[in-house]
Design a protein around this motif. Sequence first.
Motif, mmCIF file in Angstrom:
data_model
loop_
_atom_site.group_PDB
_atom_site.id
_atom_site.type_symbol
_atom_site.label_atom_id
_atom_site.label_comp_id
_atom_site.label_asym_id
_atom_site.label_seq_id
_atom_site.Cartn_x
_atom_site.Cartn_y
_atom_site.Cartn_z
ATOM 1 N N GLU A 1 2.079 -10.209 2.879
ATOM 2 C CA GLU A 1 3.097 -9.473 2.133
ATOM 3 C C GLU A 1 2.459 -8.218 1.545
ATOM 4 O OE1 GLU A 1 5.928 -11.979 -0.096
ATOM 5 O OE2 GLU A 1 5.584 -10.520 -1.698
ATOM 6 N N PHE A 2 2.958 -7.077 1.966
ATOM 7 C CA PHE A 2 2.388 -5.823 1.479
ATOM 8 C C PHE A 2 2.967 -5.479 0.105
ATOM 9 C CE2 PHE A 2 2.297 -5.485 6.154
ATOM 10 C CZ PHE A 2 0.928 -5.419 6.322
ATOM 11 N N GLN A 3 2.137 -4.825 -0.701
ATOM 12 C CA GLN A 3 2.572 -4.500 -2.072
ATOM 13 C C GLN A 3 3.418 -3.224 -2.137
ATOM 14 O OE1 GLN A 3 2.313 -6.613 -4.240
ATOM 15 N NE2 GLN A 3 0.402 -7.739 -4.170
ATOM 16 N N THR A 4 3.423 -2.457 -1.051
ATOM 17 C CA THR A 4 4.225 -1.234 -1.046
ATOM 18 C C THR A 4 5.164 -1.281 0.155
ATOM 19 O OG1 THR A 4 2.718 -0.039 0.389
ATOM 20 C CG2 THR A 4 2.253 0.072 -1.961
ATOM 21 N N GLN A 5 6.128 -0.375 0.131
ATOM 22 C CA GLN A 5 7.013 -0.297 1.295
ATOM 23 C C GLN A 5 6.245 0.270 2.487
ATOM 24 O OE1 GLN A 5 10.509 1.878 -0.082
ATOM 25 N NE2 GLN A 5 11.540 -0.098 -0.259
ATOM 26 N N VAL A 6 6.591 -0.222 3.676
ATOM 27 C CA VAL A 6 5.898 0.227 4.887
ATOM 28 C C VAL A 6 6.906 0.709 5.928
ATOM 29 C CG1 VAL A 6 3.876 -1.250 4.539
ATOM 30 C CG2 VAL A 6 5.849 -2.161 5.772
ATOM 31 N N GLN A 7 6.378 1.458 6.915
ATOM 32 C CA GLN A 7 7.256 1.982 7.967
ATOM 33 C C GLN A 7 7.203 1.036 9.159
ATOM 34 O OE1 GLN A 7 7.056 6.303 8.613
ATOM 35 N NE2 GLN A 7 5.362 6.328 7.138
#
Lengths: 115, 143
Positions: free
Chosen positions: B103-109
């Motif tokens: 789970e990434f802590q920032t939004q991703v593309q």
Amino acid sequence: MAANKSYIVPPVDIYQTDDDVILMADMPGIDKDDLSVQISEGALTIEGNIPPVELKGQKYIHRERRHGCYYLAYTLGDVIDPNKTHAKVKDGVLTLTLGKRDKAKPREIKIETVE
Amino acid sequence: MRFMNWDPFRELEDLRRVTDRLLGMGARPCYTRRLEYPPLDVLEDENGFVVIASLPGMSKDQIHISLLGQTMTIEGERPADNGENHRYLRRERGYGKFQRTVEFQTQVQSDKVEARYQDGVLSISVPKAESAKPKQIDVAVEE
């Protein structure tokens, strides 16, 4: 093998067929040129090196994978013929085929019926 | 960063331990498998993340990567060897289904994710969304 170095012992499968003993070792990230397989006086030695990830300004935020030196050593006994041995690496898996000496192969014995 | 695991290897290991105990063989040297499969590294810089997984002996089509929002899942199945005349002396390399989630802590593309599989290592690059990248703001100083 230097005493102050820590080695990674890869998980292996070893199985026999009638003609060969086959050893498979998981060595993710291994390159053919960084791997050495030696048989000397009945001892098999496998050594390999996995270089660390090249960082391009990134930082590790989580780390589980190991890198460094792989090391495996086995005593083969006189069942294996060193001249009938070959090794290949594919997708990070080393497959070593160790040919058995003819005398070590199972022989089918015909059973005759006496009439 | 949070990881969620479903780990068939651990279940097998647990089963083996229980069986050993029942049979009174608990003292034999045991091989302990890593608890999570595959092991992962995660790298970060201001532009994105790189997730690296050790997955030896797979083919590309046996690995599936999916991304939902900020959650990426790597899953697949490592086939077992079913050779008929194979008499096993030692069997340590795991096989079966695996799944790991990052789970990434920032939004991703999600449309710009790229994956590469080489020498048994899977590398996935996941760029951060523009809104998540740090921006330099000039501060005007009045004199």
